[in-house]
Design a protein around this motif. Structure first.
Motif, PDB file in Angstrom:
ATOM      1  N   TYR A 210      -1.112   3.940   3.436  1.00 45.88           N
ATOM      2  CA  TYR A 210      -0.577   2.609   3.710  1.00 45.88           C
ATOM      3  C   TYR A 210      -1.499   1.501   3.201  1.00 45.88           C
ATOM      4  O   TYR A 210      -2.710   1.668   3.099  1.00 45.88           O
ATOM      5  N   ASN A 211      -0.857   0.371   2.883  1.00 51.23           N
ATOM      6  CA  ASN A 211      -1.545  -0.799   2.314  1.00 51.23           C
ATOM      7  C   ASN A 211      -2.360  -0.418   1.079  1.00 51.23           C
ATOM      8  O   ASN A 211      -3.408  -1.002   0.805  1.00 51.23           O
ATOM      9  N   HIS A 212      -1.856   0.594   0.361  1.00 47.11           N
ATOM     10  CA  HIS A 212      -2.483   1.073  -0.887  1.00 47.11           C
ATOM     11  C   HIS A 212      -3.949   1.471  -0.667  1.00 47.11           C
ATOM     12  O   HIS A 212      -4.781   1.369  -1.575  1.00 47.11           O
ATOM     13  N   GLU A 214      -6.159   0.051   1.129  1.00 47.00           N
ATOM     14  CA  GLU A 214      -7.078  -1.051   1.450  1.00 47.00           C
ATOM     15  C   GLU A 214      -7.006  -1.361   2.948  1.00 47.00           C
ATOM     16  O   GLU A 214      -6.638  -2.453   3.374  1.00 47.00           O
ATOM     17  N   MET A 215      -7.327  -0.372   3.732  1.00 48.26           N
ATOM     18  CA  MET A 215      -7.411  -0.507   5.179  1.00 48.26           C
ATOM     19  C   MET A 215      -8.764   0.040   5.609  1.00 48.26           C
ATOM     20  O   MET A 215      -9.304   0.944   4.958  1.00 48.26           O
ATOM     21  N   GLU A 292       3.333   0.276   1.445  1.00 50.79           N
ATOM     22  CA  GLU A 292       3.015  -1.036   1.996  1.00 50.79           C
ATOM     23  C   GLU A 292       2.533  -0.861   3.448  1.00 50.79           C
ATOM     24  O   GLU A 292       2.698   0.191   4.047  1.00 50.79           O
ATOM     25  N   MET A 293       1.968  -1.917   4.003  1.00 47.22           N
ATOM     26  CA  MET A 293       1.516  -1.901   5.386  1.00 47.22           C
ATOM     27  C   MET A 293       2.709  -1.706   6.326  1.00 47.22           C
ATOM     28  O   MET A 293       3.786  -2.232   6.094  1.00 47.22           O
ATOM     29  N   ASP A 297       0.776  -2.697  12.226  1.00 47.23           N
ATOM     30  CA  ASP A 297      -0.535  -2.179  11.843  1.00 47.23           C
ATOM     31  C   ASP A 297      -1.472  -3.333  11.512  1.00 47.23           C
ATOM     32  O   ASP A 297      -1.045  -4.455  11.241  1.00 47.23           O
ATOM     33  N   PRO A 299      -5.099  -4.489   9.196  1.00 43.91           N
ATOM     34  CA  PRO A 299      -5.849  -4.046   8.015  1.00 43.91           C
ATOM     35  C   PRO A 299      -7.206  -3.455   8.325  1.00 43.91           C
ATOM     36  O   PRO A 299      -7.741  -2.675   7.543  1.00 43.91           O
TER      37      PRO A 299
END
Length: 337
Positions: A210-212, A214-215, A292-293, A297, A299
């Motif tokens: 998720y979020n590519h 970048e979490m 996607e996010m 959720d 980040p």
């Protein structure tokens, strides 16, 4: 010898805490409902391991079943109650929010009421880093505001904190809330990211990132977490005489023997780095499905665990690569993959 009543002993964290306390020779009573949120066989296996100790007894029932809970607590007469049982999972709370109200609000109220009746020396209850919600100032510290929960799961956990504070104030019931940060390790739940990633990679299925990727998460190894809980059992909060008696950085309430404590690794790890560590241990490259996010959720999560260290002298420190390796070792043995 202390008698510890733990809710959620068939669950991931409750199992590890009960095993730690039993290894110390303490007397432990477990209470858990075998819901089908995930594989009941995994829960049963955890209880089977605990039941090998003569100092462990278990009751299988739901927290919402007040009569069953009261009967179990009355029969055991605990010195301390550690309340870990809950309907877990941020994402499932989008699908079935009522399950969270029933287990996490009604069930927790039943536990708090029983603790009051028995005048236990210490009530400890699990909360979550999710209560920090939309707060962006990090690392999260217990004294900052946490009024912007983003999921019903987080909201029910904040409600438990508030109910606990009210009872601590009204009945002088020493209460410690602990906020967990992304716990992982052997005997983990199948809905957790590490379990899902390892299972999919070994079966050649793609993993959803998720979020590519970048979490950021403060991954906390389960042995470190339960060691923190164990030490907090002995760190009983005392109602201060005046607000001036509260040490700087302490979340102790000015009007109750109540505090909240972060238990985290005090380090944030990027999700993509977490995936690469799994690939490194497995020696397999994952098929990555970038997403996607998800709704609700956040980040990043990142704990300031200095209060835990002040209270107990302890700070979680297991390196995430080492923790992943321990999980994979257990997973291969348990699943036969």
């Amino acid at each position: 010898m202390q008698r510890i009543f733990i809710t959620g002993t068939a669950g991931f964290i409750g199992f590890h805490l009960a095993r730690l306390l039993l290894d110390e020779g303490l007397i432990v009573a477990g209470f858990d409902g075998m819901t089908d949120y995930y594989d009941v066989a995994l829960k049963q296996r955890r209880h089977q391991i605990l039941l090998q100790s003569p100092n462990f007894t278990a009751t299988e029932a739901m927290l919402e079943d007040r009569a069953a809970l009261d009967d179990a607590i009355d029969a055991f007469a605990p010195d301390v109650i550690v309340h870990l049982a809950a309907q877990a999972g941020v994402r499932y709370s989008l699908e079935n929010p009522r399950a969270y109200i029933d287990a996490n609000v009604v069930g927790s109220f039943n536990v708090i009421e029983a603790a009051r009746r028995h005048a236990v020396s210490h009530l400890l209850m699990a909360s979550t880093s999710s209560v920090y919600g939309a707060e962006t100032a990090m690392p999260y510290i217990e004294t900052q505001k946490a009024d912007s929960q983003l999921t019903i799961y987080a909201a029910t956990k904040k409600a438990t904190e508030s109910m606990g504070h009210a009872y601590a104030h009204l009945y002088d019931l020493p209460t410690t809330m602990f906020r967990f940060f992304t716990v992982y390790g052997p005997w983990g739940r199948p809905d957790m990211a590490l379990y899902k990633f390892v299972d999919a990679i070994l079966e050649g299925r793609p993993i959803d990132i998720y979020n590519h990727g970048e979490m950021y998460r403060d991954f906390t190894y389960v042995d470190d977490l339960v060691r923190g809980i164990r030490l907090l059992i002995d760190a009983v909060p005392v109602r201060p005489e005046t607000p001036d008696d509260i040490a700087p950085g302490d979340s102790l309430s000015a009007v109750a023997p109540w505090r909240v404590v972060n238990i985290g690794n005090s380090d944030k790890v990027r999700l993509l780095d977490f995936v690469e560590a799994i690939e490194d241990v497995l020696g397999v490259t994952a098929q990555r499905n970038m997403m996607e996010m998800q709704p609700g959720d956040v980040p990043a999560t990142w704990a300031d665990a200095s209060l835990l260290k002040t209270l107990t002298g302890y700070c979680p420190q297991t390196d995430v690569h080492d923790g992943i390796a321990q999980f994979i070792k257990w997973y291969r043995d348990y699943s036969g993959k």
